[in-house]
Design a protein around this motif. Sequence first.
Motif, PDB file in Angstrom:
ATOM      1  N   ASP A  24       0.838  -1.208   0.000  1.00 39.24           N
ATOM      2  CA  ASP A  24       0.000   0.000   0.000  1.00 39.24           C
ATOM      3  C   ASP A  24       0.872   1.258   0.000  1.00 39.24           C
ATOM      4  O   ASP A  24       0.596   2.224  -0.717  1.00 39.24           O
ATOM      5  CB  ASP A  24      -0.909   0.025   1.236  1.00 39.24           C
ATOM      6  CG  ASP A  24      -1.927  -1.100   1.243  1.00 39.24           C
ATOM      7  OD1 ASP A  24      -2.313  -1.549   0.143  1.00 39.24           O
ATOM      8  OD2 ASP A  24      -2.336  -1.524   2.337  1.00 39.24           O
TER       9      ASP A  24
ATOM     10  N   ARG B  24     -14.393   3.125   2.224  1.00 38.23           N
ATOM     11  CA  ARG B  24     -13.241   2.814   1.384  1.00 38.23           C
ATOM     12  C   ARG B  24     -11.974   2.951   2.233  1.00 38.23           C
ATOM     13  O   ARG B  24     -11.926   3.775   3.163  1.00 38.23           O
ATOM     14  CB  ARG B  24     -13.163   3.765   0.196  1.00 38.23           C
ATOM     15  CG  ARG B  24     -14.349   3.705  -0.742  1.00 38.23           C
ATOM     16  CD  ARG B  24     -14.155   4.656  -1.913  1.00 38.23           C
ATOM     17  NE  ARG B  24     -13.945   6.036  -1.486  1.00 38.23           N
ATOM     18  CZ  ARG B  24     -13.585   7.029  -2.288  1.00 38.23           C
ATOM     19  NH1 ARG B  24     -13.398   6.787  -3.584  1.00 38.23           N
ATOM     20  NH2 ARG B  24     -13.421   8.246  -1.823  1.00 38.23           N
ATOM     21  N   MET B  25     -10.964   2.166   1.904  1.00 45.33           N
ATOM     22  CA  MET B  25      -9.709   2.252   2.657  1.00 45.33           C
ATOM     23  C   MET B  25      -9.175   3.683   2.683  1.00 45.33           C
ATOM     24  O   MET B  25      -8.748   4.188   3.729  1.00 45.33           O
ATOM     25  CB  MET B  25      -8.650   1.321   2.049  1.00 45.33           C
ATOM     26  CG  MET B  25      -7.308   1.378   2.791  1.00 45.33           C
ATOM     27  SD  MET B  25      -5.935   0.661   1.889  1.00 45.33           S
ATOM     28  CE  MET B  25      -6.283  -1.064   2.084  1.00 45.33           C
TER      29      MET B  25
ATOM     30  N   THR C  83      -8.951   1.855  -2.700  1.00 41.93           N
ATOM     31  CA  THR C  83     -10.390   2.100  -2.517  1.00 41.93           C
ATOM     32  C   THR C  83     -11.162   0.847  -2.083  1.00 41.93           C
ATOM     33  O   THR C  83     -12.390   0.818  -2.180  1.00 41.93           O
ATOM     34  CB  THR C  83     -10.988   2.641  -3.825  1.00 41.93           C
ATOM     35  OG1 THR C  83     -10.688   1.731  -4.892  1.00 41.93           O
ATOM     36  CG2 THR C  83     -10.434   4.011  -4.163  1.00 41.93           C
ATOM     37  N   THR C  84     -10.449  -0.170  -1.655  1.00 40.62           N
ATOM     38  CA  THR C  84     -11.124  -1.399  -1.205  1.00 40.62           C
ATOM     39  C   THR C  84     -12.092  -1.072  -0.072  1.00 40.62           C
ATOM     40  O   THR C  84     -11.751  -0.326   0.851  1.00 40.62           O
ATOM     41  CB  THR C  84     -10.083  -2.419  -0.685  1.00 40.62           C
ATOM     42  OG1 THR C  84      -9.101  -2.620  -1.697  1.00 40.62           O
ATOM     43  CG2 THR C  84     -10.758  -3.738  -0.349  1.00 40.62           C
TER      44      THR C  84
ATOM     45  N   GLN D 168     -13.967  -1.554   3.310  1.00 38.68           N
ATOM     46  CA  GLN D 168     -13.631  -2.213   4.569  1.00 38.68           C
ATOM     47  C   GLN D 168     -14.778  -2.021   5.551  1.00 38.68           C
ATOM     48  O   GLN D 168     -15.327  -0.919   5.670  1.00 38.68           O
ATOM     49  CB  GLN D 168     -12.342  -1.632   5.159  1.00 38.68           C
ATOM     50  CG  GLN D 168     -11.129  -1.845   4.266  1.00 38.68           C
ATOM     51  CD  GLN D 168      -9.859  -1.289   4.873  1.00 38.68           C
ATOM     52  OE1 GLN D 168      -9.888  -0.393   5.713  1.00 38.68           O
ATOM     53  NE2 GLN D 168      -8.720  -1.817   4.444  1.00 38.68           N
TER      54      GLN D 168
END
Length: 548
Positions: free
Chosen positions: A247, A375-376, A356-357, A359
């Motif tokens: 990341d 979003r992350m 943008t995963t 969570q």
Amino acid sequence: MEEQEFLNFNLNFNLRDKKSSKPSLIYSVVSWKGRQYKISTGMKVHPDQWDKCKQICKIDSSLNMLSNKNNRIANNKIKETLLAFSELKYFLCQKENIKYEEFYSILKSFLNPNLKTKKVYKNMESATLTILRHIDKGSQSENSKKIYRGNINTFREFLKNSHIEDKWENITKETIEKYQKYCIDQHEIWTTTNNKIDFIKNILKDIDEIDKIWDYTKSRIDKVKRIPCKLSNKELHELQLALSENDIKTLYNIDNLSEEEIEIRDIFILQTLVGQRIGDMRKVCDGSIYINDNNSTITITQQKTHESATIPLFPLTKELLKKYKSGFKYIDTSLKKDQDKINTSIKNIAAQAGLTTLQTYIQQFGYNREEITKRMCDRIHTHTARHSFITIMCMFNVPKEDVIIATGHTDTKMIDKVYLHLKDEDKRKKVEKSFSNLNSHIFGGLENNNANEDNISVSNIKNKQSLNKDEIEEAKKVLTFLGADIYEYIELNDIDKLNRLLYGKYERKLLDLGVEFEAIKKIYNARNSTLKEKSEALRELINNLKNK
């Protein structure tokens, strides 16, 4: 059968301000039935002339005549207080069922009967204004005072909206409980509400003890209960986002940013590399650091705790420190408004980088648990960088005792929580990495097998060892080419350790030859390239430099 009963009752003397450069008030601190009561002796002493162990003021030939005179007077008062305390003990032994509310008046009448009485409410200014004046007189930093004033202004707004007159007579347990409910109704996170209530309770107690303008004990504010936590330890840990090494690389590789955004991105990346609070980042780049002899660590004194932190200098850390050796152009990390700007901008930058995963985690608002999905990128803020540093160091098996030296923590309590609450996948990787190189016929040869783990065959282990052997030999050849000392790697048979050594050698050699880190980074991050292809690309880069 009648039970025995003993009087659990003791007296100590404490200074009002132990760090003051001026004479500080001496307080009698009485413990009774699990509570503490403070009564001023009316005497003062310079903190450096107070003997904490003997509980008296120092009288010494090294002190001037006036100091010895003042300290002798104070000691006589302490002796009088101790005698009065003995009389109080005898008095209490003759009484039964004394209430808390009565005890303070009895205590005062014995230990300091001449103590000034409280001022009447009608001649006083508003309660919140008195509190604000008290904050202004404090010795805290201006940033801390700004936060304190904000808390009091919120409390003042509550009084106004609730039609409660801003008078000391209204500052009671009932009022503070209404304020607590007011905060909960604003959909506040439970810890925020608890912090606000704790602050109000502490500063009101402080004012009562110093200014004698209001009776904290009679107000019963100490009876206000905190909101209990309804989250599990795992859920509490999941509230804090930790970025992975990939990341961080993704963030650092993003292009098409403005100059200000690049600086903000770099500040955040630098934070993940040094593990410091955002307020200390200016020190890292403004010359307020001590560079250790071997140029592998730097030491700073932290602003919040005044603890020293010795920070490892990774190659990318050195690159960024070199880039910002004259300081930051757009951002002052010590200013709250610029810290807010970083928090806003880094979310946008992370979104552009594709972090943008979605969570999902559990948060507590007031007394209620709620499931939150974000979003992350929307969860990233400046403290994420510090937490990421700690988590990554834990993943790399850096001892906790070494991590706290780098972060400036005084103990490993917070680090322990990170170790306890690593994600299941991270725990798996950590265990595999720790146990993979055991030199044993029975316990050696551990591998990551996602198939039937109960059927690990000898042939699979041999195939894996054969593959590793080729990679190990290749890595050692590259190290030899780069001029590494043979003793550094000759006994190493762990490909991960060799690769880390390999990358370190590449970076040092190429940076010394004048190659920008961006060029090295592009080779490292070529996802479809094998280690051999990366090695060849780096060799070619070095040879081209030599031929110039």
